[in-house]
Design a protein around this motif. Structure first.
Motif, PDB file in Angstrom:
ATOM      1  N   UNK A 108       0.819  -1.202   0.000  1.00  0.00           N
ATOM      2  CA  UNK A 108       0.000   0.000   0.000  1.00  0.00           C
ATOM      3  C   UNK A 108       0.858   1.260   0.000  1.00  0.00           C
ATOM      4  N   UNK A 109       1.868   1.293   0.881  1.00  0.00           N
ATOM      5  CA  UNK A 109       2.766   2.442   0.951  1.00  0.00           C
ATOM      6  C   UNK A 109       3.560   2.558  -0.342  1.00  0.00           C
ATOM      7  N   UNK A 110       3.992   1.407  -0.876  1.00  0.00           N
ATOM      8  CA  UNK A 110       4.754   1.404  -2.120  1.00  0.00           C
ATOM      9  C   UNK A 110       3.925   1.983  -3.260  1.00  0.00           C
ATOM     10  N   UNK A 111       2.654   1.656  -3.313  1.00  0.00           N
ATOM     11  CA  UNK A 111       1.763   2.205  -4.349  1.00  0.00           C
ATOM     12  C   UNK A 111       1.673   3.723  -4.262  1.00  0.00           C
ATOM     13  N   UNK A 112       1.575   4.236  -3.034  1.00  0.00           N
ATOM     14  CA  UNK A 112       1.491   5.685  -2.856  1.00  0.00           C
ATOM     15  C   UNK A 112       2.793   6.360  -3.283  1.00  0.00           C
ATOM     16  N   UNK A 113       3.911   5.771  -2.927  1.00  0.00           N
ATOM     17  CA  UNK A 113       5.207   6.341  -3.300  1.00  0.00           C
ATOM     18  C   UNK A 113       5.358   6.344  -4.820  1.00  0.00           C
ATOM     19  N   UNK A 114       5.018   5.236  -5.450  1.00  0.00           N
ATOM     20  CA  UNK A 114       5.104   5.153  -6.906  1.00  0.00           C
ATOM     21  C   UNK A 114       4.142   6.153  -7.550  1.00  0.00           C
ATOM     22  N   UNK A 115       2.954   6.272  -6.997  1.00  0.00           N
ATOM     23  CA  UNK A 115       1.984   7.232  -7.513  1.00  0.00           C
ATOM     24  C   UNK A 115       2.474   8.661  -7.409  1.00  0.00           C
ATOM     25  N   UNK A 116       3.038   9.024  -6.262  1.00  0.00           N
ATOM     26  CA  UNK A 116       3.581  10.368  -6.083  1.00  0.00           C
ATOM     27  C   UNK A 116       4.757  10.620  -7.029  1.00  0.00           C
ATOM     28  N   UNK A 117       5.591   9.617  -7.226  1.00  0.00           N
ATOM     29  CA  UNK A 117       6.713   9.754  -8.152  1.00  0.00           C
ATOM     30  C   UNK A 117       6.200   9.998  -9.567  1.00  0.00           C
ATOM     31  N   UNK A 118       5.185   9.273  -9.977  1.00  0.00           N
ATOM     32  CA  UNK A 118       4.625   9.443 -11.323  1.00  0.00           C
ATOM     33  C   UNK A 118       4.017  10.836 -11.489  1.00  0.00           C
ATOM     34  N   UNK A 119       3.361  11.337 -10.468  1.00  0.00           N
ATOM     35  CA  UNK A 119       2.798  12.687 -10.522  1.00  0.00           C
ATOM     36  C   UNK A 119       3.916  13.714 -10.656  1.00  0.00           C
ATOM     37  N   UNK A 120       4.997  13.529  -9.917  1.00  0.00           N
ATOM     38  CA  UNK A 120       6.137  14.458  -9.994  1.00  0.00           C
ATOM     39  C   UNK A 120       6.758  14.436 -11.388  1.00  0.00           C
ATOM     40  N   UNK A 121       6.907  13.272 -11.975  1.00  0.00           N
ATOM     41  CA  UNK A 121       7.461  13.155 -13.327  1.00  0.00           C
ATOM     42  C   UNK A 121       6.538  13.844 -14.332  1.00  0.00           C
ATOM     43  N   UNK A 122       5.259  13.638 -14.220  1.00  0.00           N
ATOM     44  CA  UNK A 122       4.308  14.276 -15.147  1.00  0.00           C
ATOM     45  C   UNK A 122       4.331  15.793 -14.999  1.00  0.00           C
ATOM     46  N   UNK A 123       4.433  16.276 -13.772  1.00  0.00           N
ATOM     47  CA  UNK A 123       4.492  17.717 -13.544  1.00  0.00           C
ATOM     48  C   UNK A 123       5.755  18.310 -14.163  1.00  0.00           C
ATOM     49  N   UNK A 124       6.893  17.674 -13.960  1.00  0.00           N
ATOM     50  CA  UNK A 124       8.146  18.160 -14.550  1.00  0.00           C
ATOM     51  C   UNK A 124       8.073  18.152 -16.068  1.00  0.00           C
ATOM     52  N   UNK A 125       7.531  17.095 -16.639  1.00  0.00           N
ATOM     53  CA  UNK A 125       7.387  17.006 -18.095  1.00  0.00           C
ATOM     54  C   UNK A 125       6.500  18.120 -18.614  1.00  0.00           C
ATOM     55  N   UNK A 126       5.425  18.408 -17.921  1.00  0.00           N
ATOM     56  CA  UNK A 126       4.520  19.483 -18.328  1.00  0.00           C
ATOM     57  C   UNK A 126       5.214  20.829 -18.282  1.00  0.00           C
ATOM     58  N   UNK A 127       5.951  21.100 -17.219  1.00  0.00           N
ATOM     59  CA  UNK A 127       6.661  22.375 -17.093  1.00  0.00           C
ATOM     60  C   UNK A 127       7.697  22.549 -18.196  1.00  0.00           C
ATOM     61  N   UNK A 128       8.433  21.505 -18.518  1.00  0.00           N
ATOM     62  CA  UNK A 128       9.426  21.574 -19.592  1.00  0.00           C
ATOM     63  C   UNK A 128       8.749  21.806 -20.935  1.00  0.00           C
ATOM     64  N   UNK A 129       7.647  21.132 -21.177  1.00  0.00           N
ATOM     65  CA  UNK A 129       6.918  21.302 -22.433  1.00  0.00           C
ATOM     66  C   UNK A 129       6.394  22.716 -22.574  1.00  0.00           C
ATOM     67  N   UNK A 130       5.869  23.280 -21.512  1.00  0.00           N
ATOM     68  CA  UNK A 130       5.358  24.656 -21.550  1.00  0.00           C
ATOM     69  C   UNK A 130       6.499  25.635 -21.829  1.00  0.00           C
ATOM     70  N   UNK A 131       7.640  25.452 -21.201  1.00  0.00           N
ATOM     71  CA  UNK A 131       8.779  26.339 -21.432  1.00  0.00           C
ATOM     72  C   UNK A 131       9.248  26.267 -22.877  1.00  0.00           C
ATOM     73  N   UNK A 132       9.320  25.065 -23.438  1.00  0.00           N
ATOM     74  CA  UNK A 132       9.713  24.911 -24.835  1.00  0.00           C
ATOM     75  C   UNK A 132       8.695  25.579 -25.756  1.00  0.00           C
ATOM     76  N   UNK A 133       7.434  25.396 -25.446  1.00  0.00           N
ATOM     77  CA  UNK A 133       6.377  25.991 -26.269  1.00  0.00           C
ATOM     78  C   UNK A 133       6.459  27.512 -26.259  1.00  0.00           C
ATOM     79  N   UNK A 134       6.722  28.114 -25.101  1.00  0.00           N
ATOM     80  CA  UNK A 134       6.850  29.574 -25.010  1.00  0.00           C
ATOM     81  C   UNK A 134       8.019  30.070 -25.847  1.00  0.00           C
ATOM     82  N   UNK A 135       9.149  29.367 -25.791  1.00  0.00           N
ATOM     83  CA  UNK A 135      10.321  29.770 -26.572  1.00  0.00           C
ATOM     84  C   UNK A 135      10.048  29.639 -28.064  1.00  0.00           C
ATOM     85  N   UNK A 136       9.404  28.546 -28.462  1.00  0.00           N
ATOM     86  CA  UNK A 136       9.078  28.353 -29.873  1.00  0.00           C
ATOM     87  C   UNK A 136       8.074  29.397 -30.349  1.00  0.00           C
ATOM     88  N   UNK A 137       7.105  29.707 -29.509  1.00  0.00           N
ATOM     89  CA  UNK A 137       6.093  30.709 -29.868  1.00  0.00           C
ATOM     90  C   UNK A 137       6.734  32.076 -30.050  1.00  0.00           C
TER      91      UNK A 137
END
Length: 120
Positions: A1-30
């Protein structure tokens, strides 16, 4: 159960970082696609991070950064477009990944990074 939460939080952090990088690239390209006019920016030497746009002020003196910076070492100024999301009363440069790398490496070969010391 704890492992699932840790993995879930890690996946959320990875998705958030990916989103932030994508937005920054999009702003520069725009900004590049919009053909934003480039400006000269003077780095505040009292600040530690030359890759932070907040540490720059627009430079409008005659002669430009070529006359202001002696090109030895350390960041003196850059040439970059105005970040469209910055305040019109306090504009900031839009620093894309390539410019950030040149700033970090003090690479003035593209004529958009100027090195210290200042001439005056």
């Amino acid at each position: 159960m704890v492992l699932r939460k840790v993995v879930g939080l890690f996946m959320v952090a990875v998705m958030l970082c990916t989103t932030l990088i994508t937005v920054a690239k999009h702003r520069a390209e725009r900004a590049a696609a919009a053909g934003l006019q480039t400006q000269e920016w003077l780095f505040d030497e009292s600040e530690p991070d030359p890759t932070n746009p907040e540490n720059y002020t627009m430079y409008t003196e005659a002669g430009g950064l070529d006359a202001e910076c002696e090109k030895v070492s350390g960041i003196c100024g850059i040439i970059a477009p105005v970040d469209p999301s910055s305040s019109p009363s306090d504009p900031k440069p839009l620093i894309d990944e390539q410019l950030e790398e040149r700033i970090e490496q003090e690479d003035d070969s593209q004529n958009d990074v100027f090195l210290l010391p200042r001439a005056n």
